[in-house]
Every structure is written in structure tokens, then in C-alpha cells.
Design a protein around this motif. Structure first.
Motif, PDB file in Angstrom:
ATOM      1  N   TRP A   1       9.291  -2.979  12.439  1.00 28.18           N
ATOM      2  CA  TRP A   1       8.427  -2.353  11.443  1.00 28.18           C
ATOM      3  C   TRP A   1       7.011  -2.192  11.994  1.00 28.18           C
ATOM      4  O   TRP A   1       6.432  -3.141  12.503  1.00 28.18           O
ATOM      5  N   TYR A   2       6.461  -1.007  11.869  1.00 23.11           N
ATOM      6  CA  TYR A   2       5.099  -0.722  12.315  1.00 23.11           C
ATOM      7  C   TYR A   2       4.310  -0.056  11.195  1.00 23.11           C
ATOM      8  O   TYR A   2       4.891   0.522  10.269  1.00 23.11           O
TER       9      TYR A   2
ATOM     10  N   GLY B   1      11.739   1.907  16.022  1.00 19.71           N
ATOM     11  CA  GLY B   1      10.438   1.608  15.441  1.00 19.71           C
ATOM     12  C   GLY B   1      10.318   2.386  14.152  1.00 19.71           C
ATOM     13  O   GLY B   1      10.463   3.609  14.141  1.00 19.71           O
ATOM     14  N   LEU B   2      10.097   1.696  13.061  1.00 17.03           N
ATOM     15  CA  LEU B   2       9.987   2.311  11.739  1.00 17.03           C
ATOM     16  C   LEU B   2       8.542   2.243  11.266  1.00 17.03           C
ATOM     17  O   LEU B   2       7.983   1.151  11.157  1.00 17.03           O
ATOM     18  N   ASN B   3       7.958   3.379  11.001  1.00 14.09           N
ATOM     19  CA  ASN B   3       6.603   3.413  10.459  1.00 14.09           C
ATOM     20  C   ASN B   3       6.677   3.193   8.952  1.00 14.09           C
ATOM     21  O   ASN B   3       6.608   4.125   8.159  1.00 14.09           O
TER      22      ASN B   3
ATOM     23  N   PHE C   1       4.624  -5.210   5.575  1.00  8.89           N
ATOM     24  CA  PHE C   1       5.213  -6.312   6.333  1.00  8.89           C
ATOM     25  C   PHE C   1       4.582  -6.401   7.711  1.00  8.89           C
ATOM     26  O   PHE C   1       4.269  -5.389   8.329  1.00  8.89           O
ATOM     27  N   LYS C   2       4.434  -7.633   8.195  1.00  9.07           N
ATOM     28  CA  LYS C   2       3.856  -7.890   9.516  1.00  9.07           C
ATOM     29  C   LYS C   2       4.894  -8.612  10.380  1.00  9.07           C
ATOM     30  O   LYS C   2       5.757  -9.318   9.873  1.00  9.07           O
TER      31      LYS C   2
ATOM     32  N   TRP D   1       0.392  -4.998  18.352  1.00  9.01           N
ATOM     33  CA  TRP D   1       1.053  -4.682  17.085  1.00  9.01           C
ATOM     34  C   TRP D   1       1.550  -5.945  16.381  1.00  9.01           C
ATOM     35  O   TRP D   1       2.153  -5.873  15.333  1.00  9.01           O
ATOM     36  N   GLY D   2       1.299  -7.113  17.000  1.00 10.63           N
ATOM     37  CA  GLY D   2       1.692  -8.385  16.395  1.00 10.63           C
ATOM     38  C   GLY D   2       3.073  -8.864  16.768  1.00 10.63           C
ATOM     39  O   GLY D   2       3.518  -9.912  16.297  1.00 10.63           O
TER      40      GLY D   2
END
Length: 159
Positions: free
Chosen positions: A10-11, A63-65, A70-71, A112-113
Motif C-alpha cells: 500500500w502506498y 503497489g496500490l496507491n 494505512f502505513k 515509503w516506510g
């Protein structure tokens, strides 16, 4: 044909940037496709990048924008086995120097964590050594490190 199991990450709008960084940094990694939203969605508009298909060291990912809801956390990480100090340093520096941050015991986070374990094979062999004294010395040495220092692990292993 898509993989039967794919990691979805998740991004917050920057999945393509992350995927391109991973493809440029890690061997056997590439961006496969960029898919744009066919309509507006909660964190974006029609035509924005919605998902990005990519691989990280051969592992299929999406990768889902999805937005800011959520982090990433340390509960998920990529563990990268490295063969020598030069590879360890190259990957560590690529992540940390691109807006990431250092953590303990070979862990770091990208900008991006997402958490990464940059783990030399020497370390894995040392902390799983059948001799409990060797494993303990190597483990205790690792516990004092951020980036793994292979020479220090090998010295600890020897006693």
C-alpha cells in the motif's frame, strides 16, 4: 499469467516511484506495468496511477496507491541475503540515502516506510551455528549494530 500469490504493498500515491526505485536498486527487479484508474476513487482521480505491477528480486508485487489510511510497519519486511560487505553497503546506502532511515540489527526503512533487512549470509550462518557459543557471540555482536559489519561478525564467530 499472473502469479498465484502476489505481495500487495500500500502506498500513498507514490507506488510507481517506489517500484522504479526497487527496480533500479535490487537485482532481478523490474516494473512490469502501470495501471491507471478507470474512474475516480477515494484517494485519486480517473487517470491517476492506481496500481503498479513489479518484481523485487523475482518476487511479484503490486503497489496500490490506496491513500494515507494505512502505513507500512516492521510487521512486514523484505529480507535480502547479501554475499559480501560491498553488496551489504550498496543496498543499505541506496535505501538509507534515498530518504530512508537506519534501524537496528541490519534493518532499515525506505522513504515509503517499508522495512528491509539487509542480512549478510555470514550473519545468518553465524547466528544459526550449531555451536551455541559461536551463535551467542555472533548474535551479541549483531545486537550492537545498525548496518551489519561482516568483519565484526566473523571476529565474534572466531571468539
Amino acid at each position: 499469467m499472473p502469479s498465484k500469490n502476489t505481495i500487495c504493498l500500500w502506498y500513498d500515491g507514490d507506488a510507481q516511484e517506489a517500484a522504479e526505485f526497487y527496480a533500479a536498486t535490487f537485482p532481478d527487479s523490474k516494473v512490469l506495468a502501470v495501471h491507471r484508474a478507470p474512474a475516480d476513487f477515494p484517494s485519486g482521480k480517473q487517470g491517476d496511477v492506481l496500481t503498479v505491477d513489479f518484481t523485487v528480486m523475482g518476487i511479484p508485487c503490486i503497489g496500490l496507491n490506496g491513500g494515507s489510511a494505512f502505513k507500512h510497519s516492521e510487521a512486514f519486511s523484505f529480507q535480502v541475503a547479501t554475499d559480501d560487505q560491498a553488496e551489504t553497503d550498496r543496498l543499505w546506502d541506496a535505501i538509507v540515502n534515498n530518504g530512508g532511515q537506519e534501524s537496528a540489527c541490519g534493518w532499515c526503512k525506505d522513504k515509503w516506510g517499508l522495512s528491509w533487512q539487509i542480512t549478510p549470509r555470514v550473519l545468518t550462518a553465524a547466528v544459526t551455528d550449531p555451536d551455541p557459543g559461536v551463535a551467542k557471540r555472533a548474535f551479541e555482536a549483531m545486537m550492537q549494530m545498525t548496518r551489519i559489519d561482516i568483519a565484526a561478525i566473523e571476529a565474534a564467530r572466531r571468539g
